[in-house]
Design a protein around this motif. Sequence first.
Motif, PDB file in Angstrom:
ATOM      1  N   GLY A  14       0.872  -1.063  -0.080  1.00  0.00           N
ATOM      2  CA  GLY A  14      -0.276  -0.004  -0.019  1.00  0.00           C
ATOM      3  C   GLY A  14       0.840   1.216  -0.121  1.00  0.00           C
ATOM      4  N   LEU A  15       2.052   1.474   0.835  1.00  0.00           N
ATOM      5  CA  LEU A  15       2.803   2.531   0.699  1.00  0.00           C
ATOM      6  C   LEU A  15       3.391   2.599  -0.513  1.00  0.00           C
ATOM      7  CD1 LEU A  15       4.497   1.924   4.197  1.00  0.00           C
ATOM      8  CD2 LEU A  15       2.908   3.670   3.696  1.00  0.00           C
ATOM      9  N   ALA A  16       3.943   1.670  -1.246  1.00  0.00           N
ATOM     10  CA  ALA A  16       4.663   1.683  -2.457  1.00  0.00           C
ATOM     11  C   ALA A  16       3.296   2.124  -3.574  1.00  0.00           C
ATOM     12  CB  ALA A  16       5.107   0.191  -2.840  1.00  0.00           C
ATOM     13  N   ASP A  17       2.200   1.718  -3.520  1.00  0.00           N
ATOM     14  CA  ASP A  17       1.471   1.994  -4.523  1.00  0.00           C
ATOM     15  C   ASP A  17       0.995   3.495  -3.953  1.00  0.00           C
ATOM     16  OD1 ASP A  17       1.333  -0.647  -5.347  1.00  0.00           O
ATOM     17  OD2 ASP A  17      -0.565  -1.063  -4.420  1.00  0.00           O
ATOM     18  N   LEU A  18       0.968   3.676  -3.031  1.00  0.00           N
ATOM     19  CA  LEU A  18       0.387   5.467  -2.649  1.00  0.00           C
ATOM     20  C   LEU A  18       1.663   6.235  -3.482  1.00  0.00           C
ATOM     21  CD1 LEU A  18      -0.889   5.636   0.889  1.00  0.00           C
ATOM     22  CD2 LEU A  18      -2.175   6.282  -1.451  1.00  0.00           C
ATOM     23  N   ALA A  19       3.073   5.701  -3.153  1.00  0.00           N
ATOM     24  CA  ALA A  19       4.031   6.610  -3.479  1.00  0.00           C
ATOM     25  C   ALA A  19       3.805   6.689  -4.962  1.00  0.00           C
ATOM     26  CB  ALA A  19       5.374   5.980  -2.976  1.00  0.00           C
ATOM     27  N   GLN A  20       3.450   5.760  -5.805  1.00  0.00           N
ATOM     28  CA  GLN A  20       3.104   5.789  -7.393  1.00  0.00           C
ATOM     29  C   GLN A  20       2.153   6.373  -7.549  1.00  0.00           C
ATOM     30  OE1 GLN A  20       4.057   1.765  -8.638  1.00  0.00           O
ATOM     31  NE2 GLN A  20       6.192   1.916  -8.128  1.00  0.00           N
ATOM     32  N   GLY A  21       1.096   6.724  -6.815  1.00  0.00           N
ATOM     33  CA  GLY A  21      -0.127   7.211  -7.306  1.00  0.00           C
ATOM     34  C   GLY A  21      -1.334   6.524  -7.705  1.00  0.00           C
ATOM     35  N   ALA A  22      -0.879   5.159  -7.268  1.00  0.00           N
ATOM     36  CA  ALA A  22      -1.874   3.910  -7.659  1.00  0.00           C
ATOM     37  C   ALA A  22      -3.024   3.713  -6.582  1.00  0.00           C
ATOM     38  CB  ALA A  22      -1.422   2.473  -7.822  1.00  0.00           C
ATOM     39  N   GLN A  23      -4.246   3.863  -6.953  1.00  0.00           N
ATOM     40  CA  GLN A  23      -5.271   3.419  -5.899  1.00  0.00           C
ATOM     41  C   GLN A  23      -5.613   1.996  -5.860  1.00  0.00           C
ATOM     42  OE1 GLN A  23      -8.559   6.253  -6.072  1.00  0.00           O
ATOM     43  NE2 GLN A  23      -7.096   8.038  -6.331  1.00  0.00           N
ATOM     44  N   THR A  24      -4.825   1.242  -5.364  1.00  0.00           N
ATOM     45  CA  THR A  24      -5.244  -0.278  -5.224  1.00  0.00           C
ATOM     46  C   THR A  24      -5.811  -0.455  -4.139  1.00  0.00           C
ATOM     47  OG1 THR A  24      -3.100  -0.609  -4.110  1.00  0.00           O
ATOM     48  CG2 THR A  24      -2.961  -0.996  -6.568  1.00  0.00           C
ATOM     49  N   ALA A  25      -6.495  -1.558  -3.818  1.00  0.00           N
ATOM     50  CA  ALA A  25      -6.952  -2.018  -2.483  1.00  0.00           C
ATOM     51  C   ALA A  25      -5.871  -1.824  -1.295  1.00  0.00           C
ATOM     52  CB  ALA A  25      -7.457  -3.277  -2.281  1.00  0.00           C
ATOM     53  N   GLU A  26      -4.769  -2.068  -1.426  1.00  0.00           N
ATOM     54  CA  GLU A  26      -3.691  -1.966  -0.540  1.00  0.00           C
ATOM     55  C   GLU A  26      -3.543  -0.581  -0.021  1.00  0.00           C
ATOM     56  OE1 GLU A  26      -3.149  -6.034  -2.283  1.00  0.00           O
ATOM     57  OE2 GLU A  26      -3.343  -3.706  -3.083  1.00  0.00           O
ATOM     58  N   ALA A  27      -3.336   0.518  -1.224  1.00  0.00           N
ATOM     59  CA  ALA A  27      -3.293   1.932  -0.982  1.00  0.00           C
ATOM     60  C   ALA A  27      -4.275   2.540  -0.273  1.00  0.00           C
ATOM     61  CB  ALA A  27      -3.126   2.510  -2.383  1.00  0.00           C
ATOM     62  N   LEU A  28      -5.657   2.081  -0.670  1.00  0.00           N
ATOM     63  CA  LEU A  28      -6.875   2.335   0.028  1.00  0.00           C
ATOM     64  C   LEU A  28      -6.767   2.163   1.534  1.00  0.00           C
ATOM     65  CD1 LEU A  28      -9.327   1.778  -2.756  1.00  0.00           C
ATOM     66  CD2 LEU A  28      -8.503   4.156  -2.146  1.00  0.00           C
ATOM     67  N   LEU A  29      -6.111   0.893   1.785  1.00  0.00           N
ATOM     68  CA  LEU A  29      -6.128   0.413   3.143  1.00  0.00           C
ATOM     69  C   LEU A  29      -5.298   1.149   4.122  1.00  0.00           C
ATOM     70  CD1 LEU A  29      -7.203  -1.767   5.003  1.00  0.00           C
ATOM     71  CD2 LEU A  29      -5.079  -3.213   4.390  1.00  0.00           C
ATOM     72  N   VAL A  30      -4.157   1.658   3.616  1.00  0.00           N
ATOM     73  CA  VAL A  30      -3.159   2.465   3.843  1.00  0.00           C
ATOM     74  C   VAL A  30      -3.458   3.667   4.210  1.00  0.00           C
ATOM     75  CG1 VAL A  30      -0.781   3.568   3.637  1.00  0.00           C
ATOM     76  CG2 VAL A  30      -0.936   1.070   3.439  1.00  0.00           C
ATOM     77  N   SER A  31      -4.347   4.371   3.277  1.00  0.00           N
ATOM     78  CA  SER A  31      -5.078   5.845   3.267  1.00  0.00           C
ATOM     79  C   SER A  31      -6.135   5.764   4.567  1.00  0.00           C
ATOM     80  CB  SER A  31      -5.822   6.171   1.973  1.00  0.00           C
ATOM     81  OG  SER A  31      -4.834   6.321   1.095  1.00  0.00           O
ATOM     82  N   ILE A  32      -6.638   4.694   4.933  1.00  0.00           N
ATOM     83  CA  ILE A  32      -7.819   4.541   5.946  1.00  0.00           C
ATOM     84  C   ILE A  32      -6.831   4.620   7.484  1.00  0.00           C
ATOM     85  CG2 ILE A  32      -9.027   2.918   7.413  1.00  0.00           C
ATOM     86  CD1 ILE A  32     -10.068   1.627   4.535  1.00  0.00           C
ATOM     87  N   GLY A  33      -5.814   4.173   7.281  1.00  0.00           N
ATOM     88  CA  GLY A  33      -4.848   4.185   8.545  1.00  0.00           C
ATOM     89  C   GLY A  33      -3.769   5.206   8.400  1.00  0.00           C
ATOM     90  N   ALA A  34      -3.991   6.297   7.381  1.00  0.00           N
ATOM     91  CA  ALA A  34      -2.798   7.091   7.485  1.00  0.00           C
ATOM     92  C   ALA A  34      -2.398   7.806   8.623  1.00  0.00           C
ATOM     93  CB  ALA A  34      -3.049   7.957   6.340  1.00  0.00           C
ATOM     94  N   SER A  35      -3.184   8.484   9.227  1.00  0.00           N
ATOM     95  CA  SER A  35      -2.909   8.971  10.603  1.00  0.00           C
ATOM     96  C   SER A  35      -1.999   8.428  11.645  1.00  0.00           C
ATOM     97  CB  SER A  35      -3.835   9.904  11.198  1.00  0.00           C
ATOM     98  OG  SER A  35      -4.948   8.961  11.782  1.00  0.00           O
ATOM     99  N   ARG A  36      -2.550   7.164  11.930  1.00  0.00           N
ATOM    100  CA  ARG A  36      -1.895   5.956  12.800  1.00  0.00           C
ATOM    101  C   ARG A  36      -0.485   5.566  12.174  1.00  0.00           C
ATOM    102  NH1 ARG A  36      -5.213   1.501  15.632  1.00  0.00           N
ATOM    103  NH2 ARG A  36      -3.636   0.854  17.215  1.00  0.00           N
ATOM    104  N   LEU A  37      -0.531   5.106  11.010  1.00  0.00           N
ATOM    105  CA  LEU A  37       0.517   4.740  10.282  1.00  0.00           C
ATOM    106  C   LEU A  37       1.876   6.059  10.332  1.00  0.00           C
ATOM    107  CD1 LEU A  37      -0.875   2.819   7.371  1.00  0.00           C
ATOM    108  CD2 LEU A  37       0.076   1.934   9.507  1.00  0.00           C
ATOM    109  N   SER A  38       1.172   7.184   9.993  1.00  0.00           N
ATOM    110  CA  SER A  38       2.213   8.172  10.177  1.00  0.00           C
ATOM    111  C   SER A  38       2.785   8.430  11.611  1.00  0.00           C
ATOM    112  CB  SER A  38       1.561   9.673   9.479  1.00  0.00           C
ATOM    113  OG  SER A  38       1.324   9.489   8.203  1.00  0.00           O
ATOM    114  N   ALA A  39       1.921   8.453  12.472  1.00  0.00           N
ATOM    115  CA  ALA A  39       2.367   8.500  14.055  1.00  0.00           C
ATOM    116  C   ALA A  39       3.373   7.322  14.081  1.00  0.00           C
ATOM    117  CB  ALA A  39       1.071   8.211  14.759  1.00  0.00           C
ATOM    118  N   LEU A  40       3.294   6.188  13.545  1.00  0.00           N
ATOM    119  CA  LEU A  40       4.348   5.060  13.613  1.00  0.00           C
ATOM    120  C   LEU A  40       5.704   5.353  12.976  1.00  0.00           C
ATOM    121  CD1 LEU A  40       1.861   2.095  13.341  1.00  0.00           C
ATOM    122  CD2 LEU A  40       3.313   2.750  15.552  1.00  0.00           C
ATOM    123  N   GLY A  41       5.824   6.485  12.186  1.00  0.00           N
ATOM    124  CA  GLY A  41       6.837   6.912  11.533  1.00  0.00           C
ATOM    125  C   GLY A  41       6.962   6.436  10.090  1.00  0.00           C
ATOM    126  N   LEU A  42       5.773   5.889   9.531  1.00  0.00           N
ATOM    127  CA  LEU A  42       5.736   5.355   8.063  1.00  0.00           C
ATOM    128  C   LEU A  42       5.530   6.289   7.194  1.00  0.00           C
ATOM    129  CD1 LEU A  42       3.996   2.141   8.684  1.00  0.00           C
ATOM    130  CD2 LEU A  42       6.354   2.357   8.254  1.00  0.00           C
TER     131      LEU A  42
END
Length: 90
Positions: A14-42
């Motif tokens: 999901g992180l790799a897909d987001l970085a490439q601008g792809a809206q895959t299921a994994e990228a959308l899942l990472v977007s759901i958890g974006a604030s918490r994942l960012s707080a973890l340093g991702l």
Amino acid sequence: MEHALPGRDLIAKGLADLAQGAQTAEALLVSIGASRLSALGLPVNAAVPNPEQRLYQRLASENPGAAHSRYNALVRRLVSYERAAECART
């Protein structure tokens, strides 16, 4: 030991897909958890707006009868990853 975290494969893709601008299921899942994942340093770049709705729609378009259970399973894996990553930090 981040490679042992549950759901790491989904988050990494999901992180790799987001970085490439792809809206895959994994990228959308990472977007759901974006604030918490960012707080973890991702590096969550360019999270997709309305990711919950978009993920459900994507899953429904692939298999309408299984969309609800697949959505819930993906979100559970996201939460498992987030919780495990938080525990690993302490």
